[in-house]
Design an enzyme around this catalytic site. Sequence first.
Site, PDB file in Angstrom:
ATOM      1  N   ASN A 210     -10.730 -12.268  12.641  1.00 20.21           N
ATOM      2  CA  ASN A 210      -9.876 -11.547  13.583  1.00 20.21           C
ATOM      3  C   ASN A 210     -10.545 -11.530  14.945  1.00 20.21           C
ATOM      4  O   ASN A 210     -11.762 -11.601  15.026  1.00 20.21           O
ATOM      5  CB  ASN A 210      -9.718 -10.088  13.139  1.00 20.21           C
ATOM      6  CG  ASN A 210      -8.632  -9.917  12.112  1.00 20.21           C
ATOM      7  OD1 ASN A 210      -7.629 -10.619  12.145  1.00 20.21           O
ATOM      8  ND2 ASN A 210      -8.829  -8.986  11.207  1.00 20.21           N
ATOM      9  N   ASP A 279      -6.845  -8.966   6.637  1.00 23.08           N
ATOM     10  CA  ASP A 279      -6.002  -8.456   5.544  1.00 23.08           C
ATOM     11  C   ASP A 279      -6.013  -9.388   4.336  1.00 23.08           C
ATOM     12  O   ASP A 279      -5.760  -8.957   3.215  1.00 23.08           O
ATOM     13  CB  ASP A 279      -4.568  -8.256   6.046  1.00 23.08           C
ATOM     14  CG  ASP A 279      -4.477  -7.042   6.984  1.00 23.08           C
ATOM     15  OD1 ASP A 279      -5.290  -6.109   6.810  1.00 23.08           O
ATOM     16  OD2 ASP A 279      -3.615  -7.049   7.890  1.00 23.08           O
ATOM     17  N   LYS A 289     -17.754 -28.612   2.000  1.00 26.07           N
ATOM     18  CA  LYS A 289     -16.909 -28.781   3.184  1.00 26.07           C
ATOM     19  C   LYS A 289     -15.646 -29.585   2.834  1.00 26.07           C
ATOM     20  O   LYS A 289     -15.751 -30.645   2.198  1.00 26.07           O
ATOM     21  CB  LYS A 289     -17.736 -29.505   4.251  1.00 26.07           C
ATOM     22  CG  LYS A 289     -17.086 -29.549   5.585  1.00 26.07           C
ATOM     23  CD  LYS A 289     -18.007 -30.229   6.596  1.00 26.07           C
ATOM     24  CE  LYS A 289     -17.203 -30.555   7.833  1.00 26.07           C
ATOM     25  NZ  LYS A 289     -17.846 -31.550   8.659  1.00 26.07           N
ATOM     26  N   PRO A 305      -9.126  -5.667  -0.060  1.00 19.60           N
ATOM     27  CA  PRO A 305      -8.952  -4.223  -0.264  1.00 19.60           C
ATOM     28  C   PRO A 305      -8.847  -3.514   1.084  1.00 19.60           C
ATOM     29  O   PRO A 305      -9.446  -3.962   2.066  1.00 19.60           O
ATOM     30  CB  PRO A 305     -10.232  -3.802  -0.993  1.00 19.60           C
ATOM     31  CG  PRO A 305     -11.220  -4.881  -0.717  1.00 19.60           C
ATOM     32  CD  PRO A 305     -10.455  -6.139  -0.468  1.00 19.60           C
ATOM     33  N   ASP A 306      -8.080  -2.428   1.133  1.00 20.56           N
ATOM     34  CA  ASP A 306      -8.028  -1.608   2.354  1.00 20.56           C
ATOM     35  C   ASP A 306      -9.143  -0.575   2.246  1.00 20.56           C
ATOM     36  O   ASP A 306      -9.041   0.407   1.497  1.00 20.56           O
ATOM     37  CB  ASP A 306      -6.652  -0.940   2.482  1.00 20.56           C
ATOM     38  CG  ASP A 306      -6.490  -0.272   3.838  1.00 20.56           C
ATOM     39  OD1 ASP A 306      -7.455   0.387   4.292  1.00 20.56           O
ATOM     40  OD2 ASP A 306      -5.428  -0.424   4.455  1.00 20.56           O
ATOM     41  N   ILE A 307     -10.222  -0.810   2.982  1.00 24.44           N
ATOM     42  CA  ILE A 307     -11.440   0.011   2.835  1.00 24.44           C
ATOM     43  C   ILE A 307     -11.157   1.459   3.219  1.00 24.44           C
ATOM     44  O   ILE A 307     -11.507   2.400   2.502  1.00 24.44           O
ATOM     45  CB  ILE A 307     -12.582  -0.572   3.711  1.00 24.44           C
ATOM     46  CG1 ILE A 307     -12.833  -2.032   3.322  1.00 24.44           C
ATOM     47  CG2 ILE A 307     -13.853   0.256   3.560  1.00 24.44           C
ATOM     48  CD1 ILE A 307     -13.702  -2.811   4.289  1.00 24.44           C
ATOM     49  N   LYS A 341      -2.189   6.266   5.070  1.00 23.02           N
ATOM     50  CA  LYS A 341      -3.575   6.177   4.574  1.00 23.02           C
ATOM     51  C   LYS A 341      -4.187   7.564   4.375  1.00 23.02           C
ATOM     52  O   LYS A 341      -5.351   7.685   4.046  1.00 23.02           O
ATOM     53  CB  LYS A 341      -4.424   5.339   5.542  1.00 23.02           C
ATOM     54  CG  LYS A 341      -3.916   3.908   5.713  1.00 23.02           C
ATOM     55  CD  LYS A 341      -4.951   2.964   6.311  1.00 23.02           C
ATOM     56  CE  LYS A 341      -4.302   1.644   6.710  1.00 23.02           C
ATOM     57  NZ  LYS A 341      -5.250   0.553   6.918  1.00 23.02           N
TER      58      LYS A 341
HETATM   59  N1  CTP Z   1      -8.685  -1.138   7.563  1.00 21.12           N
HETATM   60  C1  CTP Z   1      -9.597  -1.186   6.529  1.00 21.12           C
HETATM   61  N2  CTP Z   1      -9.505  -2.183   5.598  1.00 21.12           N
HETATM   62  C2  CTP Z   1      -8.547  -3.112   5.662  1.00 21.12           C
HETATM   63  C3  CTP Z   1      -7.608  -3.078   6.726  1.00 21.12           C
HETATM   64  C4  CTP Z   1      -7.716  -2.079   7.666  1.00 21.12           C
HETATM   65  O1  CTP Z   1     -10.491  -0.352   6.465  1.00 21.12           O
HETATM   66  N3  CTP Z   1      -8.485  -4.058   4.742  1.00 21.12           N
HETATM   67  C5  CTP Z   1      -8.781  -0.052   8.550  1.00 21.12           C
HETATM   68  C6  CTP Z   1      -9.135  -0.513   9.944  1.00 21.12           C
HETATM   69  O2  CTP Z   1     -10.532  -0.487  10.154  1.00 21.12           O
HETATM   70  C7  CTP Z   1      -8.402   0.475  10.816  1.00 21.12           C
HETATM   71  C8  CTP Z   1      -7.174   0.848  10.013  1.00 21.12           C
HETATM   72  O3  CTP Z   1      -7.505   0.508   8.666  1.00 21.12           O
HETATM   73  O4  CTP Z   1      -9.116   1.668  10.993  1.00 21.12           O
HETATM   74  C9  CTP Z   1      -5.926   0.155  10.430  1.00 21.12           C
HETATM   75  O5  CTP Z   1      -6.154  -1.227  10.432  1.00 21.12           O
HETATM   76  P1  CTP Z   1      -5.002  -2.237  10.835  1.00 21.12           P
HETATM   77  O6  CTP Z   1      -5.491  -3.641  10.624  1.00 21.12           O
HETATM   78  O7  CTP Z   1      -4.439  -1.857  12.161  1.00 21.12           O
HETATM   79  O8  CTP Z   1      -3.914  -1.845   9.796  1.00 21.12           O
HETATM   80  P2  CTP Z   1      -3.428  -2.431   8.490  1.00 21.12           P
HETATM   81  O9  CTP Z   1      -3.435  -1.305   7.519  1.00 21.12           O
HETATM   82  O10 CTP Z   1      -4.169  -3.667   8.098  1.00 21.12           O
HETATM   83  O11 CTP Z   1      -1.926  -2.766   8.862  1.00 21.12           O
HETATM   84  P3  CTP Z   1      -1.316  -3.959   9.743  1.00 21.12           P
HETATM   85  O12 CTP Z   1      -2.345  -5.063   9.776  1.00 21.12           O
HETATM   86  O13 CTP Z   1      -0.093  -4.299   8.999  1.00 21.12           O
HETATM   87  O14 CTP Z   1      -1.034  -3.363  11.085  1.00 21.12           O
END
Ligand code: CTP
Length: 398
Positions: A210, A279, A289, A305-307, A341
């Site tokens: 990213n 994501d 490679k 995973p969404d941490i 969240k």
């Molecule tokens: N975050 C996280 N782990 C992930 C994705 C996001 O901890 N896998 C945390 C980010 O550090 C941030 C918040 O969640 O504090 C929102 O992240 P963002 O990327 O804006 O949101 P997403 O939940 O991924 O939603 P989207 O990409 O659809 O906007």
Amino acid sequence: MSAIAGRKLVVAVTGGVAAYKAAELVRLLGKAGADVHVVLTDAGSRFVTAVTFQALSGNTVWSDLWDPRMPNNMAHIDLTRGAAAILIAPASADVLAKIVHGMADDLLTTMCLARDCPLLVAPAMNRQMWENPATARNLARLREDGVHVLGPDTGEQACGEVGMGRMLEPEVLVEAVTAFFSDKLLGGRKVVMTAGPTFEAIDPVRGITNTSSGKMGYALAQACARAGAEVVLVSGPTALQAPYGVRRVDVRSALEMRAAVMDNLDDADVFVGVAAVADYRPAQPAEHKIKKSGDGLVLELTPNPDILAEVAARASPPFCVGFAAESRDLDIYAQGKLRAKRLQLVVGNLVQDGLGGDLNTVVLYDAEGRTPLQRASKDEVALGIVARLAARLTQQLR
Ligand code: CTP
């Protein structure tokens, strides 16, 4: 505004090779808005002259207890009157020993004895002098007497040896002094944070990432440390240096980031997710490679995973702060993330306002609604976030 802006600081330079770095220190303190007055000892003047410090501080440099330019002959009192602190940098083994014993045989030692402001010392000496039991005893006594010891650092020394005893670098000293004067809004708290991007390997040389410089996360980590928190910064790949007083744990992928967060979450009062976590990651990173072929390439991605959501869903979660960097409809998405969240605070910004640059415009979202902060440097924005975070944290604990 920096916590040292507008304060009178007496910087004392004693005899040591690191005296050359004191010139930069004086310049940086002045740049941060401090009114710097330099005291240069005889031994210090063997390394750098008063002219340098006078030019950099814009104030008269003092060396002599009997200087006739001081109308009442009370330089040792007048210099520290109204001073926020005396900072001795570099502080030689000799001057530290003298201060321990309350000796007062020159301007600096007399001034230290007569002071009514805090004393900060940045030791600098050869590693064997530092390791000598006499120095260790002196340092312990100085700490007992309420003197604040900054550093030293370890590394290459002017004598060619490597070890403990190097003076902290000027910019680190400025940070330490800034932290010293900062309100301890998060004193005694442990803050775990993520920052920077993650990098998800496709093969050994390629990956998905990213866009994130890490600047906002690092500025916030620094602001939390200045506010007295113990800070663990779990960082994806960035070109930034760990802020002073922050423990950085380096990771690459989202899975590594998650593991490092979970390893450090015990006793955390606050978790802040600033990282731009990818994501998705390639489902099967190639061991070798991938070679170019005339055909297209289809990558299968699997969700990471969404941490932040995982931390917030724990049985007794820390105070959870999220970031929402959006390209449109900020209010809707940021408030959605706050609810979905189950966070206590969301910092929202439009990517076009902050990405990669040094300025940022953010809006804070919490149970009380939305609070826009003024467009400012990422350091200033971080201060605003810490103030809100500390206030909400205190309310929550009541
Ligand atoms: N975050 C996280 N782990 C992930 C994705 C996001 O901890 N896998 C945390 C980010 O550090 C941030 C918040 O969640 O504090 C929102 O992240 P963002 O990327 O804006 O949101 P997403 O939940 O991924 O939603 P989207 O990409 O659809 O906007």
